[in-house]
Design an enzyme around this catalytic site. Structure first.
Site, PDB file in Angstrom:
ATOM      1  N   ASP A  24       0.845  -1.191   0.000  1.00 42.18           N
ATOM      2  CA  ASP A  24       0.000   0.000   0.000  1.00 42.18           C
ATOM      3  C   ASP A  24       0.888   1.251   0.000  1.00 42.18           C
ATOM      4  OD1 ASP A  24      -1.654   2.121   0.626  1.00 42.18           O
ATOM      5  OD2 ASP A  24      -2.644   1.103   2.301  1.00 42.18           O
ATOM      6  N   VAL A  25       0.741   2.083  -1.018  1.00 42.72           N
ATOM      7  CA  VAL A  25       1.626   3.250  -1.146  1.00 42.72           C
ATOM      8  C   VAL A  25       1.444   4.249   0.002  1.00 42.72           C
ATOM      9  CG1 VAL A  25       0.130   4.752  -2.560  1.00 42.72           C
ATOM     10  CG2 VAL A  25       2.598   4.788  -2.903  1.00 42.72           C
ATOM     11  N   ASN A  50       1.734   6.955  -9.485  1.00 45.39           N
ATOM     12  CA  ASN A  50       0.503   6.758 -10.253  1.00 45.39           C
ATOM     13  C   ASN A  50      -0.637   6.148  -9.444  1.00 45.39           C
ATOM     14  OD1 ASN A  50      -1.079   5.984 -12.867  1.00 45.39           O
ATOM     15  ND2 ASN A  50      -0.734   4.036 -11.799  1.00 45.39           N
ATOM     16  N   TYR A  82     -10.909  14.186  -4.511  1.00 39.21           N
ATOM     17  CA  TYR A  82     -10.011  13.697  -5.565  1.00 39.21           C
ATOM     18  C   TYR A  82      -9.309  14.858  -6.269  1.00 39.21           C
ATOM     19  CZ  TYR A  82      -8.724  11.393  -9.971  1.00 39.21           C
ATOM     20  OH  TYR A  82      -8.041  10.903 -11.051  1.00 39.21           O
ATOM     21  N   LYS A 101      -5.310  15.898  -6.283  1.00 35.69           N
ATOM     22  CA  LYS A 101      -4.536  15.973  -7.525  1.00 35.69           C
ATOM     23  C   LYS A 101      -3.938  17.369  -7.692  1.00 35.69           C
ATOM     24  CE  LYS A 101      -5.146  11.804  -9.273  1.00 35.69           C
ATOM     25  NZ  LYS A 101      -4.025  10.863  -9.210  1.00 35.69           N
TER      26      LYS A 101
END
Ligand SMILES: NC(=O)c1ccc[n+]([C@@H]2O[C@H](COP(=O)([O-])OP(=O)(O)OC[C@H]3O[C@@H](n4cnc5c(N)ncnc54)[C@H](O)[C@@H]3O)[C@@H](O)[C@H]2O)c1
Length: 256
Positions: free
Chosen positions: A63-64, A89, A154, A158
């Site tokens: 898990d990043v 990504n 989201y 970003k």
């Protein structure tokens, strides 16, 4: 060939499916060793497995957003080499107004997209600095550039990634590290614009919001993961040696 990636070792997060897998595959075709990270050991989309596409390298399951997973990723990567390329990504989507997005979801969005990139970059950059060569691409979204309804968690995460891209480029350019972002529009491997046409909102269901997005896209087709991978590979190659701190939309003209 200036777009070749021979001699590079790349870390690609979210490499088990979609855009990350297409990027890993293209990097491998261009000569790089690729060490991927994905929370799923098997592709969630039923597509090919990383191992069948990447000649040199492997997929690490983790898990990043978990620093221990990222430590393990770097330990395994170092068995090949320290990474000279990083692609942040890994990501998830969400949908809701700010009243509907609870704090848990808000934090999850930031922990994967923003903290994930933080964990990876702060481990990769010291060796890139020593080497005097590093190429980092952060996967942003058109949602950070234009209003995209019901995605404040989201889109703002970003947006943070785009800011981080510029700041890291500013901090590390003198050490030979280039940092860029890519902002995809609507990217769907198995969907064509014709699939959305002539259907009622009921028939479209969750895909209804794609109709307004594709109507705002200049090019009359939907993007594919490979379209994004080409942009990432270009930015990571010597062909882009004078490009840093930029965000490249790969959105068919949506954000113009
Ligand atoms: N598809 C699009 O239309 C689109 C548009 C703009 C931006 N993006 C961005 O591109 C990136 C890839 O999207 P995609 O469409 O290929 O999605 P995808 O779901 O097909 O692939 C994402 C991969 O990331 C992995 N992942 C999710 N959470 C993770 C975690 N915590 N740790 C490690 N791996 C994790 C998933 O298992 C999956 O394999 C994401 O950051 C996404 O926000 C996608």
């Amino acid at each position: 060939m200036q777009t070749a990636l021979d001699g590079h070792t790349a870390i690609v997060t979210g490499a088990g499916a979609g855009i990350g897998r297409a990027t890993a595959s293209l990097f491998s075709d261009r000569g790089a060793t690729v060490v991927g990270l994905d929370i799923n050991s098997e592709p969630h989309d039923g597509g090919p497995h990383f191992d069948d596409l990447v000649e040199s390298g492997e997929l690490v399951v983790g898990d990043v957003s978990d620093p221990d997973s990222v430590d393990e990723l770097f330990d395994i990567c170092r068995e090949y080499d320290d990474p000279s390329i990083v692609v942040n990504n890994a990501g998830i989507g969400s949908r809701g107004t700010i009243e509907e997005i609870d704090l848990k979801m808000w934090r999850k969005m930031y922990s994967i997209h923003v903290e994930g990139a933080y964990h990876v970059c702060r481990r990769a950059i010291p060796k890139m600095t020593d080497r005097g060569d590093g190429r980092i691409v952060n996967m942003a979204s058109v949602g950070a550039l234009v209003p995209y309804r019901e995605s404040a968690d989201y889109a703002s995460a970003k947006g943070a990634l785009i800011s981080m891209t510029r700041q890291l480029a500013g901090d590390y350019s003198e050490h030979g590290i280039r940092v860029n972002a890519v902002a995809p529009g609507i990217i769907r491997p198995d969907l064509e614009k014709a699939d959305l046409e002539g259907k009622s909102a009921e028939e479209l269901g969750e895909q209804a919001r794609l109709v307004s997005a594709t109507n705002r896209t200049l090019l009359p087709y939907i993007g594919k993961p490979e379209d994004v991978a080409e942009a990432v590979a270009f930015l990571c190659s010597d062909a882009a040696r004078f490009i840093t701190a930029q965000t490249l939309p790969v959105d068919g003209g949506w954000s113009i």
